[in-house]
Enzyme design. Structure first.
Site, mmCIF file in Angstrom:
data_model
loop_
_atom_site.group_PDB
_atom_site.id
_atom_site.type_symbol
_atom_site.label_atom_id
_atom_site.label_comp_id
_atom_site.label_asym_id
_atom_site.label_seq_id
_atom_site.Cartn_x
_atom_site.Cartn_y
_atom_site.Cartn_z
ATOM 1 N N GLY A 94 0.793 -1.221 0.000
ATOM 2 C CA GLY A 94 0.000 0.000 0.000
ATOM 3 C C GLY A 94 0.825 1.271 0.000
ATOM 4 O O GLY A 94 0.309 2.354 -0.285
ATOM 5 N N ARG A 95 2.114 1.146 0.302
ATOM 6 C CA ARG A 95 2.971 2.331 0.308
ATOM 7 C C ARG A 95 4.415 1.962 -0.044
ATOM 8 O O ARG A 95 5.363 2.603 0.385
ATOM 9 C CB ARG A 95 2.940 3.022 1.672
ATOM 10 C CG ARG A 95 3.358 2.120 2.833
ATOM 11 C CD ARG A 95 3.547 2.923 4.087
ATOM 12 N NE ARG A 95 3.934 2.061 5.204
ATOM 13 C CZ ARG A 95 4.454 2.499 6.323
ATOM 14 N NH1 ARG A 95 4.675 3.782 6.491
ATOM 15 N NH2 ARG A 95 4.764 1.679 7.296
ATOM 16 N N ASP A 254 1.127 -11.865 6.521
ATOM 17 C CA ASP A 254 1.779 -11.052 5.482
ATOM 18 C C ASP A 254 3.123 -10.526 5.954
ATOM 19 O O ASP A 254 3.875 -9.945 5.159
ATOM 20 C CB ASP A 254 0.875 -9.892 5.049
ATOM 21 C CG ASP A 254 0.433 -9.023 6.217
ATOM 22 O OD1 ASP A 254 -0.312 -9.537 7.070
ATOM 23 O OD2 ASP A 254 0.829 -7.846 6.286
#
Length: 489
Positions: A94-95, A254
């Protein structure tokens, strides 16, 4: 090879980009306003074949900021899923963006990832950016872990972006360049198993075997071998965490790598007072990822990995489940073996005796009872200064110390050789939480990086006894407020 490659040493391949398309999205970083290099890991740069001088000029810093893509790189955001505190969800970078894989002069392959480089399709409403403090924290802790001999992702550089990020307040933005054997995670396999085909899963598994376990022979049984190798590496890794009192803080699937490296230093910390229930993470309200739970969560995560491999283990699902369960059942025994081996070394013990379990358990029980500092207790025993332990003078410690000395006397190795083993196994210094916070406060709020630089220098030689290290061994001042860490997202 172009001049740029010759000058910088960047030598990219992009094998991950050749995997099934569902596993990633190609994307370039979002440029930043005025990047400034805060810290460069010169030793790591040289190790992977980069030229440190060229990395510090304007063009070099532009790469770390995502403002310039080096030749040969093919930036992408990886897709993965994860059990986060037990709940399953679709995730992804996400980043962060994977620039590609650096091929070193020794023909080794390392992922080069920018963390904090802007929004991706997996940002889930986030801004895709990172604050300076958490990126410096990852730099400090990951490099400390490396010096401690614990498999870990590494930190190559941190740049300040010149742009603020908004969390509870305005904070200086930053981008971390992370180096890893790979960013393949249990969550990567969960994503392929849930949203891909069996063939997608097979391609991913074959890629993993080729990249991380090339000694596994291809053919029947290779996917069971993959499962067993990952189990072995994770058992060894988590044992190493426990042996130095490291608490990851967010052991979601994750955040478990297939390579066996520690990854993602969000709400992590090192334990001072020995306590199995120690939790530092502000988001771990139930203690799921407490220090004493880490070995069991490791097994739980590996069971989730085994589930993803079922279609590859056997065509009959019931038989596949049986094969997976047998493999997973070996995990705790493997972990316990690695941990016992490490604890024996911490106590100067070379051989094995049945009494070792109780000797170790009794010591840890006393440490918990008397709220002893974990690192300093073993340091005191190593330096033959039992009077510096919290348990000194108590009847149970007197009895334990006598039994320990008798145990050492029953092995062939001399006391001097045992002490050397202890010195090699017991760090003098760890990244004490209050020292890390002190360094981050000076850097972020005052622009003073000297505190962090001094800390990094000490942490680079954690087993060295030196007068310079003494101040880094002291405990924090007593506080009514428990120490809390945050994920930094």
């Amino acid at each position: 090879m172009t001049n740029e490659r010759i000058e910088t040493g960047w030598n990219f391949d992009n094998s991950y980009a050749r995997l099934p398309k569902l596993l990633f999205t190609s994307q370039t970083p979002t440029p930043v306003r005025s990047p400034k290099l805060i810290i460069l890991n010169g030793a790591l740069a040289k190790e992977i074949g980069l030229k440190t001088d060229s990395l510090q000029n304007e063009a070099g810093v532009a790469v770390f900021a995502g403002n310039q893509i080096p030749e040969g790189a093919a930036p992408l955001a990886q897709a993965y899923a994860g059990h986060q505190f037990g709940g399953f969800t679709k995730l992804g970078d996400g980043r962060a963006l994977l620039l590609g894989e650096q091929i070193t002069p020794k023909r080794e392959r390392f992922d080069i990832q920018l963390k904090g480089s802007g929004r991706t399709p997996y940002s889930r409403g986030g801004d895709g950016r990172a604050a300076l403090g958490p990126m410096l924290r990852e730099y400090i802790i990951s490099e400390a872990m490396h010096a401690l001999g614990i498999p870990t992702t590494r930190s190559l550089a941190v740049v300040e972006t010149g742009e603020p990020v908004i969390r509870e307040t305005y904070l200086p933005g930053a981008i971390l360049t992370r180096v890893a054997a790979s960013h393949l995670r249990v969550g990567t396999f969960q994503y392929a198993a849930n949203w891909g085909t069996v063939e997608d899963l097979r391609v991913l598994a074959d890629y993993t075997l080729n990249r991380h376990y090339p000694k596994v022979e291809s053919g029947e049984g290779q996917y069971l071998s993959l499962l067993k190798e990952v189990i072995k590496r994770q058992a060894k890794l988590i044992a190493k965490w426990q042996l130095v009192g490291f608490i990851h803080g967010v052991m979601n699937t994750d955040n478990m790598t297939i390579s066996g490296e520690t990854i993602d230093y969000g709400p992590c910390a090192f334990m001072d007072t020995y306590d199995l229930d120690t939790v530092f993470s502000s988001i771990d309200q139930q203690g799921r990822y407490a220090y004493g739970n880490q070995p069991y969560i490791g097994g739980w995560n590996l069971a989730r990995f085994a589930e993803t491999l079922l279609p590859l283990l056997h065509e009959d699902e019931n038989e596949a489940v049986k094969i997976a369960q047998e493999a997973i059942s070996e995990y705790m025994e493997l972990y316990r073996g690695y941990w016992l081996e490490g604890m024996r070394a911490k106590l100067g013990i070379f051989n094995e005796e049945a009494v070792d379990n109780s000797l170790i358990d009794d010591l840890l029980g006393m440490m918990q009872k008397y709220r002893a500092d974990y690192t300093n207790t073993f340091r005191a025993l190593t330096m033959d200064k039992p009077e510096e332990t919290a348990m000194f003078g108590t009847p149970e410690f007197i009895q334990w110390h006598k039994q320990w000395e008798e145990r050492l006397g029953r092995q062939e190795e001399s006391k001097e050789v045992s002490q050397q083993l202890m010195q090699n196994s017991n760090p003098v210094v760890i990244p004490r939480n209050h020292r890390v916070e002190e360094a981050l406060e000076a850097a972020v709020n005052q622009g003073d990086y000297s505190v962090m630089e001094s800390l990094l220098q000490v942490l680079s030689n954690p087993f060295t006894v030196s007068p310079k290290h003494e101040e880094y061994c002291t405990l924090p001042a007593p506080s009514n407020q428990p120490y809390r860490t945050y994920c930094g997202t």
